[in-house]
Design a protein around this motif. Structure first.
Motif, PDB file in Angstrom:
ATOM      1  N   THR A  81       0.834  -1.196   0.000  1.00 54.84           N
ATOM      2  CA  THR A  81       0.000   0.000   0.000  1.00 54.84           C
ATOM      3  C   THR A  81       0.875   1.253   0.000  1.00 54.84           C
ATOM      4  O   THR A  81       0.598   2.209  -0.732  1.00 54.84           O
ATOM      5  N   VAL A  82       1.928   1.254   0.801  1.00 55.21           N
ATOM      6  CA  VAL A  82       2.855   2.385   0.792  1.00 55.21           C
ATOM      7  C   VAL A  82       3.511   2.502  -0.581  1.00 55.21           C
ATOM      8  O   VAL A  82       3.683   3.612  -1.106  1.00 55.21           O
ATOM      9  N   HIS A  83       3.835   1.370  -1.203  1.00 54.11           N
ATOM     10  CA  HIS A  83       4.393   1.419  -2.559  1.00 54.11           C
ATOM     11  C   HIS A  83       3.406   2.073  -3.522  1.00 54.11           C
ATOM     12  O   HIS A  83       3.793   2.910  -4.341  1.00 54.11           O
ATOM     13  N   GLU A  84       2.145   1.723  -3.427  1.00 52.75           N
ATOM     14  CA  GLU A  84       1.131   2.337  -4.306  1.00 52.75           C
ATOM     15  C   GLU A  84       1.127   3.857  -4.131  1.00 52.75           C
ATOM     16  O   GLU A  84       1.035   4.601  -5.108  1.00 52.75           O
ATOM     17  N   ILE A  85       1.204   4.314  -2.896  1.00 52.77           N
ATOM     18  CA  ILE A  85       1.232   5.754  -2.623  1.00 52.77           C
ATOM     19  C   ILE A  85       2.455   6.389  -3.280  1.00 52.77           C
ATOM     20  O   ILE A  85       2.345   7.383  -4.005  1.00 52.77           O
ATOM     21  N   GLU A  86       3.629   5.838  -3.013  1.00 50.83           N
ATOM     22  CA  GLU A  86       4.871   6.401  -3.541  1.00 50.83           C
ATOM     23  C   GLU A  86       4.894   6.378  -5.072  1.00 50.83           C
ATOM     24  O   GLU A  86       5.251   7.368  -5.706  1.00 50.83           O
ATOM     25  N   HIS A  87       4.517   5.253  -5.640  1.00 51.59           N
ATOM     26  CA  HIS A  87       4.564   5.101  -7.090  1.00 51.59           C
ATOM     27  C   HIS A  87       3.614   6.084  -7.768  1.00 51.59           C
ATOM     28  O   HIS A  87       3.972   6.734  -8.751  1.00 51.59           O
ATOM     29  N   HIS A  88       2.421   6.221  -7.232  1.00 51.40           N
ATOM     30  CA  HIS A  88       1.445   7.084  -7.894  1.00 51.40           C
ATOM     31  C   HIS A  88       1.675   8.558  -7.608  1.00 51.40           C
ATOM     32  O   HIS A  88       1.264   9.402  -8.413  1.00 51.40           O
ATOM     33  N   LEU A  89       2.356   8.899  -6.526  1.00 51.80           N
ATOM     34  CA  LEU A  89       2.792  10.290  -6.366  1.00 51.80           C
ATOM     35  C   LEU A  89       3.757  10.646  -7.498  1.00 51.80           C
ATOM     36  O   LEU A  89       3.707  11.753  -8.041  1.00 51.80           O
ATOM     37  N   MET A  90       4.622   9.713  -7.848  1.00 55.96           N
ATOM     38  CA  MET A  90       5.525   9.914  -8.975  1.00 55.96           C
ATOM     39  C   MET A  90       4.705  10.065 -10.268  1.00 55.96           C
ATOM     40  O   MET A  90       4.979  10.949 -11.085  1.00 55.96           O
ATOM     41  N   ASP A  91       3.677   9.236 -10.431  1.00 54.67           N
ATOM     42  CA  ASP A  91       2.847   9.299 -11.636  1.00 54.67           C
ATOM     43  C   ASP A  91       2.124  10.635 -11.771  1.00 54.67           C
ATOM     44  O   ASP A  91       1.881  11.096 -12.895  1.00 54.67           O
ATOM     45  N   LEU A  92       1.756  11.263 -10.658  1.00 59.87           N
ATOM     46  CA  LEU A  92       1.045  12.538 -10.720  1.00 59.87           C
ATOM     47  C   LEU A  92       1.833  13.590 -11.484  1.00 59.87           C
ATOM     48  O   LEU A  92       1.252  14.370 -12.238  1.00 59.87           O
ATOM     49  N   THR A  93       3.126  13.610 -11.275  1.00 60.61           N
ATOM     50  CA  THR A  93       3.932  14.675 -11.878  1.00 60.61           C
ATOM     51  C   THR A  93       4.607  14.242 -13.178  1.00 60.61           C
ATOM     52  O   THR A  93       5.077  15.102 -13.922  1.00 60.61           O
ATOM     53  N   ARG A  94       4.631  12.976 -13.439  1.00 59.09           N
ATOM     54  CA  ARG A  94       5.279  12.503 -14.676  1.00 59.09           C
ATOM     55  C   ARG A  94       4.477  12.995 -15.888  1.00 59.09           C
ATOM     56  O   ARG A  94       3.299  12.735 -16.011  1.00 59.09           O
ATOM     57  N   GLY A  95       5.128  13.700 -16.751  1.00 62.85           N
ATOM     58  CA  GLY A  95       4.473  14.160 -17.978  1.00 62.85           C
ATOM     59  C   GLY A  95       3.596  15.383 -17.795  1.00 62.85           C
ATOM     60  O   GLY A  95       2.946  15.821 -18.727  1.00 62.85           O
ATOM     61  N   GLN A  96       3.576  15.963 -16.592  1.00 59.96           N
ATOM     62  CA  GLN A  96       2.748  17.132 -16.331  1.00 59.96           C
ATOM     63  C   GLN A  96       3.612  18.386 -16.287  1.00 59.96           C
ATOM     64  O   GLN A  96       4.782  18.338 -15.922  1.00 59.96           O
ATOM     65  N   SER A  97       2.990  19.475 -16.587  1.00 57.17           N
ATOM     66  CA  SER A  97       3.664  20.770 -16.475  1.00 57.17           C
ATOM     67  C   SER A  97       2.892  21.626 -15.486  1.00 57.17           C
ATOM     68  O   SER A  97       1.664  21.624 -15.479  1.00 57.17           O
ATOM     69  N   ALA A  98       3.590  22.334 -14.639  1.00 56.50           N
ATOM     70  CA  ALA A  98       2.938  23.188 -13.650  1.00 56.50           C
ATOM     71  C   ALA A  98       2.387  24.459 -14.293  1.00 56.50           C
ATOM     72  O   ALA A  98       1.677  25.217 -13.662  1.00 56.50           O
ATOM     73  N   THR A  99       2.706  24.715 -15.531  1.00 50.90           N
ATOM     74  CA  THR A  99       2.201  25.922 -16.178  1.00 50.90           C
ATOM     75  C   THR A  99       1.202  25.602 -17.251  1.00 50.90           C
ATOM     76  O   THR A  99       1.037  24.527 -17.700  1.00 50.90           O
TER      77      THR A  99
END
Length: 166
Positions: A148-166
């Motif tokens: 479950t902790v792995h799911e949290i860590e992995h998907h936090l990475m997924d949130l920002t992968r390929g995204q731009s803050a602008t």
């Protein structure tokens, strides 16, 4: 699975006594991360979930893992039903959900699960259930928490992968 090559998470680095704290931190971490993303519904590619969809998924993972934990405490070596990851995303229209509601629900689910893990006695950590991922295998409650902790860590990475803050 005890190590994720993609995100670098190693399961054995998380001690049982650290699980509640790591789970409780999920809510604030998702709030902080999603706040940096200007377009949380934007998919970086057609077949890649948006940050909001990943956040919904983690909320549901936390809920399902809570159900699995409760089942493993009631039943000897139960078979855990697959959560239907893709089906849930479509059935519950993840990308149409309100981000603030999702973040609140994620934090509540994380806190509930942290409390449940925090209440375990030492022998309960060794209770088992049959987990279907990555292969069908009997897994301990400790592995369930670490995963479950792995799911949290992995998907936090997924949130920002390929995204731009602008």
């Amino acid at each position: 699975m005890d190590h994720c090559d993609e995100c670098g998470f190693t399961y054995t680095t998380i001690a049982a006594e650290d699980l509640p704290r790591r789970l409780e931190a999920a809510g604030p971490r998702f709030v902080a991360t999603l706040a940096t993303i200007q377009h949380p519904r934007r998919r970086p590619a057609p077949s890649v979930w948006s940050p909001l969809e990943y956040t919904c998924h983690v909320r549901d993972v936390l809920r399902v893992q809570g159900e699995r934990l409760a089942l493993a405490l009631r039943t000897d070596n139960p078979q855990f039903t697959p959560m239907g990851r893709e089906e849930r995303a479509m059935q519950y229209a993840y990308n149409d959900q309100d981000p603030q509601t999702v973040l609140t629900e994620l934090a509540e689910a994380a806190n509930d699960l942290a409390h449940a893990f925090g209440a375990l006695s030492p022998p309960q950590w060794n209770r088992t259930g049959v987990y279907n991922w990555p292969t069908v295998e009997t897994r301990s409650i400790l592995w369930l928490g670490r995963h479950t902790v792995h799911e949290i860590e992995h998907h936090l990475m997924d949130l920002t992968r390929g995204q731009s803050a602008t």
